[in-house]
Write a protein that holds these residues in place. Structure first.
Motif, PDB file in Angstrom:
ATOM      1  N   GLU A   6      31.679  45.325  42.911  1.00 17.49           N
ATOM      2  CA  GLU A   6      33.125  45.273  42.706  1.00 17.49           C
ATOM      3  C   GLU A   6      33.889  45.019  44.004  1.00 17.49           C
ATOM      4  O   GLU A   6      34.904  44.334  44.020  1.00 17.49           O
ATOM      5  N   LEU A   9      34.096  41.344  44.653  1.00 18.53           N
ATOM      6  CA  LEU A   9      35.041  40.683  43.768  1.00 18.53           C
ATOM      7  C   LEU A   9      36.464  40.909  44.245  1.00 18.53           C
ATOM      8  O   LEU A   9      37.303  40.011  44.175  1.00 18.53           O
ATOM      9  N   ASP A  10      36.766  42.099  44.759  1.00 18.87           N
ATOM     10  CA  ASP A  10      38.097  42.383  45.295  1.00 18.87           C
ATOM     11  C   ASP A  10      38.391  41.514  46.516  1.00 18.87           C
ATOM     12  O   ASP A  10      39.522  41.105  46.744  1.00 18.87           O
ATOM     13  N   VAL A  12      37.370  38.436  47.020  1.00 20.95           N
ATOM     14  CA  VAL A  12      37.643  37.066  46.588  1.00 20.95           C
ATOM     15  C   VAL A  12      39.058  36.945  46.050  1.00 20.95           C
ATOM     16  O   VAL A  12      39.758  35.980  46.303  1.00 20.95           O
ATOM     17  N   LYS A  13      39.513  37.932  45.289  1.00 21.37           N
ATOM     18  CA  LYS A  13      40.822  37.854  44.651  1.00 21.37           C
ATOM     19  C   LYS A  13      41.379  39.254  44.486  1.00 21.37           C
ATOM     20  O   LYS A  13      40.683  40.148  44.030  1.00 21.37           O
ATOM     21  N   SER A  14      42.640  39.430  44.834  1.00 22.26           N
ATOM     22  CA  SER A  14      43.245  40.739  44.608  1.00 22.26           C
ATOM     23  C   SER A  14      43.682  40.827  43.151  1.00 22.26           C
ATOM     24  O   SER A  14      44.103  39.838  42.569  1.00 22.26           O
ATOM     25  N   CYS A  17      39.657  40.505  38.214  1.00 26.58           N
ATOM     26  CA  CYS A  17      38.827  39.320  38.442  1.00 26.58           C
ATOM     27  C   CYS A  17      38.401  38.738  37.104  1.00 26.58           C
ATOM     28  O   CYS A  17      37.770  39.408  36.297  1.00 26.58           O
ATOM     29  N   ASN A  18      38.723  37.478  36.853  1.00 22.89           N
ATOM     30  CA  ASN A  18      38.320  36.812  35.612  1.00 22.89           C
ATOM     31  C   ASN A  18      37.040  36.010  35.846  1.00 22.89           C
ATOM     32  O   ASN A  18      36.446  36.066  36.918  1.00 22.89           O
ATOM     33  N   CYS A  21      36.995  33.752  38.961  1.00 20.38           N
ATOM     34  CA  CYS A  21      36.815  34.537  40.182  1.00 20.38           C
ATOM     35  C   CYS A  21      35.335  34.882  40.375  1.00 20.38           C
ATOM     36  O   CYS A  21      34.805  34.784  41.483  1.00 20.38           O
ATOM     37  N   ILE A  22      34.672  35.265  39.316  1.00 19.19           N
ATOM     38  CA  ILE A  22      33.250  35.612  39.386  1.00 19.19           C
ATOM     39  C   ILE A  22      32.424  34.388  39.762  1.00 19.19           C
ATOM     40  O   ILE A  22      31.496  34.466  40.560  1.00 19.19           O
ATOM     41  N   CYS A  25      32.766  33.819  43.483  1.00 16.38           N
ATOM     42  CA  CYS A  25      32.027  34.856  44.207  1.00 16.38           C
ATOM     43  C   CYS A  25      30.525  34.578  44.153  1.00 16.38           C
ATOM     44  O   CYS A  25      29.823  34.718  45.154  1.00 16.38           O
TER      45      CYS A  25
END
Length: 98
Positions: A6, A9-10, A12-14, A17-18, A21-22, A25
């Motif tokens: 997690e 993922l944070d 990559v995008k605040s 995360c959809n 985004c995954i 990553c």
């Protein structure tokens, strides 16, 4: 096997995360592992009964000719709104990679 936690993922995008985004990553992790990976987009125009659309997937090249396409949302493409019980039972069963 690569894993994504997690915290990554944070980074990559605040916010939440959809799937996009995954994908980004995962590409980042694959590149760090030495793979030539990229998020690719495909778009097509509608024609007749076929609606226009778009799709994102991950393309991984390993070596000179080995290529792997990763679709992390593949299962959802086969979802049917009012499926018969037998289809729904198969759809809900766990998928296995062969």
């Amino acid at each position: 096997m690569l894993s994504i936690n997690e915290t990554e993922l944070d980074f990559v995008k605040s916010g939440p995360c959809n799937t996009s985004c995954i994908r980004y990553c995962l590409v980042k992790r694959l590149r760090l592992a030495g793979y030539d990976a990229a998020v690719c987009s495909s778009r097509w125009q509608g024609c007749g009964k076929v609606p226009r659309g778009d799709h994102e997937y991950i393309d991984v090249v390993n070596g000179s000719s080995d290529r792997l396409i990763i679709d992390i949302d593949f299962h959802s493409h086969f979802e049917i709104a009012r499926a018969v019980d037998s289809y729904d039972r198969i759809f809900r069963s766990p998928m296995s990679a062969r």
